[in-house]
Motif scaffolding. Structure first.
Motif, PDB file in Angstrom:
ATOM      1  N   GLU A   1       2.917   1.855  13.695  1.00 17.29           N
ATOM      2  CA  GLU A   1       2.630   3.285  13.624  1.00 17.29           C
ATOM      3  C   GLU A   1       3.029   3.849  12.262  1.00 17.29           C
ATOM      4  N   THR A   2       4.109   3.296  11.707  1.00 15.19           N
ATOM      5  CA  THR A   2       4.533   3.723  10.377  1.00 15.19           C
ATOM      6  C   THR A   2       3.473   3.384   9.340  1.00 15.19           C
ATOM      7  N   PHE A   3       2.875   2.198   9.478  1.00 12.70           N
ATOM      8  CA  PHE A   3       1.869   1.765   8.516  1.00 12.70           C
ATOM      9  C   PHE A   3       0.512   2.427   8.748  1.00 12.70           C
ATOM     10  N   ALA A   4       0.219   2.790  10.009  1.00  6.07           N
ATOM     11  CA  ALA A   4      -1.125   3.257  10.349  1.00  6.07           C
ATOM     12  C   ALA A   4      -1.533   4.497   9.555  1.00  6.07           C
ATOM     13  N   ARG A   5      -0.584   5.345   9.219  1.00  5.86           N
ATOM     14  CA  ARG A   5      -0.947   6.581   8.514  1.00  5.86           C
ATOM     15  C   ARG A   5      -1.521   6.297   7.128  1.00  5.86           C
TER      16      ARG A   5
ATOM     17  N   ALA B   1      -6.761  -3.671  12.388  1.00 10.64           N
ATOM     18  CA  ALA B   1      -5.707  -3.776  11.384  1.00 10.64           C
ATOM     19  C   ALA B   1      -4.364  -4.116  12.038  1.00 10.64           C
ATOM     20  N   GLY B   2      -3.435  -4.612  11.254  1.00 14.77           N
ATOM     21  CA  GLY B   2      -2.081  -4.843  11.760  1.00 14.77           C
ATOM     22  C   GLY B   2      -1.516  -6.206  11.463  1.00 14.77           C
ATOM     23  N   GLY B   3      -2.358  -7.212  11.311  1.00 12.67           N
ATOM     24  CA  GLY B   3      -1.868  -8.542  10.974  1.00 12.67           C
ATOM     25  C   GLY B   3      -0.843  -9.052  11.966  1.00 12.67           C
ATOM     26  N   LEU B   4       0.293  -9.512  11.455  1.00 13.04           N
ATOM     27  CA  LEU B   4       1.322 -10.116  12.297  1.00 13.04           C
ATOM     28  C   LEU B   4       1.912  -9.126  13.292  1.00 13.04           C
ATOM     29  N   VAL B   5       1.977  -7.845  12.942  1.00 13.82           N
ATOM     30  CA  VAL B   5       2.502  -6.858  13.880  1.00 13.82           C
ATOM     31  C   VAL B   5       1.599  -6.756  15.105  1.00 13.82           C
ATOM     32  N   ARG B   6       0.292  -6.814  14.875  1.00 15.31           N
ATOM     33  CA  ARG B   6      -0.660  -6.695  15.994  1.00 15.31           C
ATOM     34  C   ARG B   6      -0.792  -7.992  16.780  1.00 15.31           C
ATOM     35  N   TYR B   7      -0.887  -9.122  16.077  1.00 16.11           N
ATOM     36  CA  TYR B   7      -1.225 -10.376  16.741  1.00 16.11           C
ATOM     37  C   TYR B   7      -0.090 -11.392  16.778  1.00 16.11           C
TER      38      TYR B   7
ATOM     39  N   ALA C   1       0.827  -1.204   0.000  1.00 13.12           N
ATOM     40  CA  ALA C   1       0.000   0.000   0.000  1.00 13.12           C
ATOM     41  C   ALA C   1       0.861   1.254   0.000  1.00 13.12           C
ATOM     42  N   ARG C   2       1.906   1.253   0.816  1.00 14.40           N
ATOM     43  CA  ARG C   2       2.794   2.420   0.875  1.00 14.40           C
ATOM     44  C   ARG C   2       3.433   2.685  -0.481  1.00 14.40           C
ATOM     45  N   ASP C   3       3.904   1.626  -1.127  1.00 12.00           N
ATOM     46  CA  ASP C   3       4.533   1.777  -2.441  1.00 12.00           C
ATOM     47  C   ASP C   3       3.561   2.403  -3.435  1.00 12.00           C
TER      48      ASP C   3
END
Length: 508
Positions: free
Chosen positions: A174-178, A154-160, A134-136
């Motif tokens: 946090e980098t991805f959340a924006r 949201a967050g997938g593996l980072v969250r869970y 998504a960022r790309d």
């Protein structure tokens, strides 16, 4: 004062791109990138500008004078990476100044035709792989991105999937959340492709669809008693202490003094560390309340890590073992039941896998004794050259029968956690390779499905950490844009408003 990269390095390589003197290695252009456990800063070239620390998404880069406790070892680890194996007394050759390094040819990977219109791209999964994609797209194109996740958060593996006592690693979220609230992005949580909408319906409303669904299942042991009560996958255990909405609060009980973990990768070490940590130290983290309560009333005194091969072939990374060495109130022990174990540790070179266990106590464990018989401290025992044969018990789990040298033996334990790897699950409507647990593809293009792509573990298998998804996503997005420029993407039948109406009808 130079900087050093510490345990939580994610190999994202953002630090490499901002370093003005090229002192961080290996770079993505170097052969060793992706095969090293972490990146390293050359203290002889570092000019103390701090650009890498500012850019690091997981706070892994610290000034040397701010390293505390076990972190101080990383000053030596970073410096040692750049030392050459030279004869005794030989000085390393003089190095050119940091600003005199050779620059590679410039590369412009996202050059698109001037009349290239905005694409509508759906991304299924909001973990690191999906969010790198998504960022790309959002930063380098005019694409409109639809983010879809079957879970309500949201967050997938980072969250869970990241242990709660690793808050720095979770910071990458946090980098991805924006990008979840980007003006050209729309996010649908709690929307399952295959239940609420079909893969065909999702494709019909977008120019392209990228699946970043990870590897949600665990690998099996294939031994008798594996499904007995008290035998649980590490996948479930990790989801349990991270408050995954699909894992009930009573999924794990900690009434046993000894726990056997089958496997010795980083997930196995995470599990062991959480089990023996003082609950007081976990109270300030993001650990699930029900997990913290169970750890407080639990009786776990010892965790045994079973490794099928020797310490020279262990699956963990060195930084994770170093973290265990500095765990308050916890002892490490290597079960010296096989002469090959001590020989491998003693013969290991400074950069060899087994070297990280040098200095750890070794003894042949008497498994007939209860855990903690030699003292009140908790402990983690590494048992190499040993595989599980069966999980024993009546109504629950009583012991694990394991190999060891020429004979088998039983290790009494009331809980067995299998941590032998993740495995992909077939995404609804897509081809799937049961042997590899991945979706067949070429450079991210799903075989036989124009306009459909994969990224992350469902693409390459469960290998590589968070940062590995950055290059993986770049390849997939590159393939998608190349197909768009070539005019080979199927034209969507409906637009974003029609998709919103469809979602509202299907998911009330």
């Amino acid at each position: 004062m130079a900087f050093a990269i510490t345990q939580t390095c994610c190999n994202d390589a953002t630090c490499v791109s901002v370093c003005p003197v090229n002192c961080i290695h290996p770079t993505p252009e170097e052969r060793a990138f992706g095969s090293t456990e972490m990146l390293h800063i050359d203290p002889r070239s570092c000019i103390d500008c701090g650009a890498c620390a500012d850019a690091c998404p997981v706070d892994a880069v610290l000034p040397l004078d701010q390293l505390t406790g076990g972190q101080r070892e990383y000053a030596r680890i970073n410096a040692a990476y750049f030392e050459q194996d030279l004869p005794g007394g030989t000085e390393p050759p003089a190095r050119p100044g940091p600003n005199l390094h050779a620059w590679g040819a410039p590369s412009f990977d996202r050059v698109l035709p001037s009349d290239f219109g905005p694409l509508r791209v759906a991304i299924v999964g909001t973990g690191p792989a999906g969010m790198y994609a998504a960022r790309d797209l959002l930063l380098h194109t005019r694409a409109e991105v639809t983010l879809v996740d079957r879970l309500p958060v949201a967050g997938g593996l980072v969250r869970y999937g990241v242990a709660p006592d690793h808050p720095a690693t979770k910071k990458v979220g946090e980098t991805f959340a924006r990008f979840l609230t980007h003006p050209r992005a729309r996010t649908y949580l709690g929307l399952d492709v295959g239940t609420h909408v079909t893969a065909e319906e999702l494709a019909a409303h977008h120019d392209a669809v990228i699946y970043a669904v990870g590897a949600a299942a665990d690998r099996r042991l294939g031994i008798p008693g594996e499904d007995r009560p008290g035998s649980v996958s590490a996948t479930t255990f990790v989801a349990w202490y991270n408050a995954h909405p699909e894992v009930p609060a009573d999924a794990v009980g900690l009434s046993s003094e000894r726990v056997v973990v089958v496997g010795n990768g980083n997930v196995a070490l995470d599990v062991a560390r959480i089990l023996v940590s003082d609950p007081k130290t976990l109270a300030g983290t993001g650990i699930a309340g029900h997990a913290l309560a169970e750890l407080r009333r639990g009786k776990v005194r010892e965790v045994v890590l079973l490794g099928r091969r020797g310490p020279e072939h262990a699956a963990y990374t060195g930084p994770e073992v170093l973290a265990l060495k500095h765990l308050p109130g916890v002892d490490l022990l290597v079960d010296d039941h096989d002469p090959r174990i001590g020989a491998a540790i003693d013969a290991a070179g400074a950069k060899d896998k087994a070297a990280v266990l040098r200095g750890v106590a070794r003894e042949t464990v008497d498994w007939s004794l209860p855990p903690g018989a030699a003292g009140g401290r908790r402990r983690i025992v590494f048992r190499f050259h040993s595989s599980p044969v069966a999980v024993r018990g009546d109504e629950g789990t009583r012991a694990v029968r394991v190999t060891g040298g020429t004979a088998e033996l039983e290790i009494p334990a009331g809980l067995v956690l299998r941590a032998v790897g993740y495995r992909g699950v077939a995404p609804a409507g897509l081809p799937f390779d049961e042997a590899t647990g991945t979706v067949p593809h070429r450079a991210g293009r799903v075989t036989g499905r124009p306009g459909t792509y994969v990224v992350g573990w469902i693409k390459r298998g469960p290998s590589g950490g968070i940062g590995a998804n950055r290059a993986c996503a770049a390849e997939t997005v590159g393939s998608l844009l190349a197909d768009a420029v070539a005019g080979t993407l199927p034209a969507p039948a409906d637009g974003p408003k029609a998709f919103r109406r469809l979602v509202r009808r299907r998911r009330r």
